[in-house]
Design a protein around this motif. Sequence first.
Motif, short mmCIF file in Angstrom:
data_model
loop_
_atom_site.label_atom_id
_atom_site.label_comp_id
_atom_site.label_asym_id
_atom_site.label_seq_id
_atom_site.Cartn_x
_atom_site.Cartn_y
_atom_site.Cartn_z
N ILE A 200 0.87 -1.18 0.00
CA ILE A 200 0.00 0.00 0.00
C ILE A 200 0.91 1.22 0.00
CG2 ILE A 200 -1.86 1.23 1.17
CD1 ILE A 200 -2.36 -1.45 2.69
N THR A 201 0.79 2.03 -1.04
CA THR A 201 1.60 3.24 -1.16
C THR A 201 0.69 4.45 -1.13
OG1 THR A 201 3.19 2.04 -2.53
CG2 THR A 201 3.34 4.44 -2.51
N LYS A 202 0.96 5.36 -0.21
CA LYS A 202 0.19 6.60 -0.10
C LYS A 202 1.10 7.76 -0.50
CE LYS A 202 -2.81 4.94 3.62
NZ LYS A 202 -4.09 5.10 2.89
N LYS A 203 0.68 8.51 -1.49
CA LYS A 203 1.51 9.58 -2.03
C LYS A 203 0.68 10.86 -2.19
CE LYS A 203 4.35 8.56 -5.32
NZ LYS A 203 4.91 8.21 -6.64
N SER A 204 1.28 11.97 -1.81
CA SER A 204 0.65 13.27 -2.06
C SER A 204 1.01 13.74 -3.45
CB SER A 204 1.14 14.30 -1.02
OG SER A 204 0.75 13.92 0.28
N LEU A 205 0.03 14.34 -4.15
CA LEU A 205 0.24 14.81 -5.51
C LEU A 205 0.11 16.33 -5.58
CD1 LEU A 205 -1.94 12.18 -7.39
CD2 LEU A 205 0.54 12.15 -7.15
N ASN A 206 0.89 16.93 -6.43
CA ASN A 206 0.80 18.38 -6.65
C ASN A 206 -0.13 18.67 -7.83
OD1 ASN A 206 2.59 19.16 -4.57
ND2 ASN A 206 4.32 18.57 -5.86
N LEU A 207 -1.27 17.99 -7.85
CA LEU A 207 -2.25 18.24 -8.90
C LEU A 207 -3.61 17.82 -8.38
CD1 LEU A 207 -2.17 15.44 -11.59
CD2 LEU A 207 -0.98 15.23 -9.44
N SER A 208 -4.62 18.29 -9.04
CA SER A 208 -5.99 18.00 -8.63
C SER A 208 -6.45 16.68 -9.23
CB SER A 208 -6.93 19.11 -9.09
OG SER A 208 -7.01 19.12 -10.51
N TYR A 209 -7.56 16.17 -8.69
CA TYR A 209 -8.14 14.95 -9.23
C TYR A 209 -8.55 15.14 -10.69
CZ TYR A 209 -11.44 11.15 -10.00
OH TYR A 209 -12.10 10.07 -10.52
N GLU A 210 -9.04 16.35 -11.03
CA GLU A 210 -9.47 16.62 -12.39
C GLU A 210 -8.29 16.52 -13.35
OE1 GLU A 210 -10.30 18.38 -9.78
OE2 GLU A 210 -12.43 17.85 -9.65
N ASP A 211 -7.13 17.07 -12.92
CA ASP A 211 -5.94 16.97 -13.77
C ASP A 211 -5.54 15.51 -13.96
OD1 ASP A 211 -5.65 19.68 -14.20
OD2 ASP A 211 -4.36 19.96 -12.45
N TYR A 212 -5.54 14.76 -12.86
CA TYR A 212 -5.12 13.36 -12.92
C TYR A 212 -6.05 12.54 -13.80
CZ TYR A 212 -3.43 8.81 -11.39
OH TYR A 212 -2.91 7.56 -11.36
N SER A 213 -7.33 12.89 -13.80
CA SER A 213 -8.33 12.14 -14.56
C SER A 213 -8.35 12.53 -16.03
CB SER A 213 -9.71 12.34 -13.94
OG SER A 213 -9.72 11.95 -12.59
N ASN A 214 -7.73 13.63 -16.35
CA ASN A 214 -7.73 14.11 -17.74
C ASN A 214 -6.87 13.18 -18.60
OD1 ASN A 214 -7.51 15.47 -20.16
ND2 ASN A 214 -7.33 17.48 -19.19
N ALA A 215 -7.48 12.59 -19.61
CA ALA A 215 -6.77 11.61 -20.43
C ALA A 215 -5.58 12.21 -21.17
CB ALA A 215 -7.74 10.99 -21.44
N SER A 216 -5.63 13.51 -21.46
CA SER A 216 -4.54 14.14 -22.22
C SER A 216 -3.46 14.70 -21.31
CB SER A 216 -5.11 15.26 -23.09
OG SER A 216 -5.68 16.28 -22.29
N PHE A 217 -3.64 14.55 -19.98
CA PHE A 217 -2.68 15.13 -19.04
C PHE A 217 -1.49 14.21 -18.88
CE2 PHE A 217 -0.97 16.03 -14.84
CZ PHE A 217 -0.84 17.40 -14.88
N ASP A 218 -0.29 14.73 -19.02
CA ASP A 218 0.94 13.96 -18.89
C ASP A 218 1.50 14.14 -17.48
OD1 ASP A 218 3.30 12.61 -19.10
OD2 ASP A 218 4.07 13.73 -20.80
N ILE A 219 1.23 13.14 -16.62
CA ILE A 219 1.64 13.27 -15.23
C ILE A 219 3.15 13.25 -15.06
CG2 ILE A 219 1.57 10.79 -14.73
CD1 ILE A 219 0.42 11.49 -11.99
N SER A 220 3.87 12.65 -16.02
CA SER A 220 5.32 12.56 -15.91
C SER A 220 6.00 13.93 -15.98
CB SER A 220 5.88 11.66 -17.03
OG SER A 220 5.64 12.25 -18.30
N LYS A 221 5.30 14.93 -16.52
CA LYS A 221 5.86 16.27 -16.64
C LYS A 221 5.45 17.18 -15.49
CE LYS A 221 5.94 15.99 -21.69
NZ LYS A 221 5.46 16.60 -22.96
N TYR A 222 4.69 16.63 -14.56
CA TYR A 222 4.17 17.44 -13.47
C TYR A 222 5.01 17.24 -12.21
CZ TYR A 222 0.42 20.25 -11.46
OH TYR A 222 -0.31 21.27 -10.93
#
Length: 273
Positions: A200-222
């Motif tokens: 179980i890995t719990k991680k804080s993200l510097n983005l919103s759920y909407e950004d993460y859910s966006n299919a065109s969003f590249d999380i590797s650049k965030y």
Amino acid sequence: MTNYGTKIAKSQVLKELLIEHLPLMSNEGSSGESPSFPVFDLFARDYLQFAEHELLQLKNDSSKIEHIHLINCVSHLKRAIDCQLDVCLHVLNIKVFKEKNLSFNAKLNFFKAAGVFNSFSLNRFNTIRNKMEHHYQIPKIEDIETYFDFVSAFVSVLESMISMFCNFSEVILTHVYDKKRDTFAIWYDFDDIPKITYSITKKSLNLSYEDYSNASFDISKYPKSEDEEEDQVTVTSEERDEFPYFLKVLLLLARKDSFASDKYILNQLEELK
């Protein structure tokens, strides 16, 4: 690693974890392994073919010793079951049954506990075989035809389980919420002493759920947060009270969103023996 202590079984902890969080999780990915098969001259499908041949001989033969074909058919069906069980144990690299010369029923109970099948019908088949071998009773052709169909299905079920490991020896689920990302992973290690681990890995993200859910969003650049926590729990095949349930969980989660609904999986998870 979290220490859950000895009072609460690992299986119970895993069960409660998934019952609480599974409905919130979505599939993130999976990976598989190429299975290693034993070197046998004959496999379960061969014995099924031999059994079918005996049934055909029975229908085509007008001799007065037709019970020979019935007895031969029962023997071939029993070999088909034994062979398929041993193939599956070899693929899983579980050696304890062979090393300790554990019984046919012990093998059945292992796969039953892992949720692969219910052994009720197999036990009925074993009753027929025992009557023939120990009480010298001739089986009825209606029973043999029924159990031929059953053993064929049994062989197919275990083939399906082996095939599943080609793609799902590891399953990863995630839940993203409030700029946080929880990841649950479970995987099978085909070591000399096999083990199943979940993390179980719990991680804080510097983005919103909407950004993460966006299919065109590249999380590797965030930008990513360094705030991360991870727990791992492992069972080995030597933990005979724990290992089958972990295997059951892995096989159930491999079917999530494809062959089984969350409701079905949760219902099966409740059945902790």
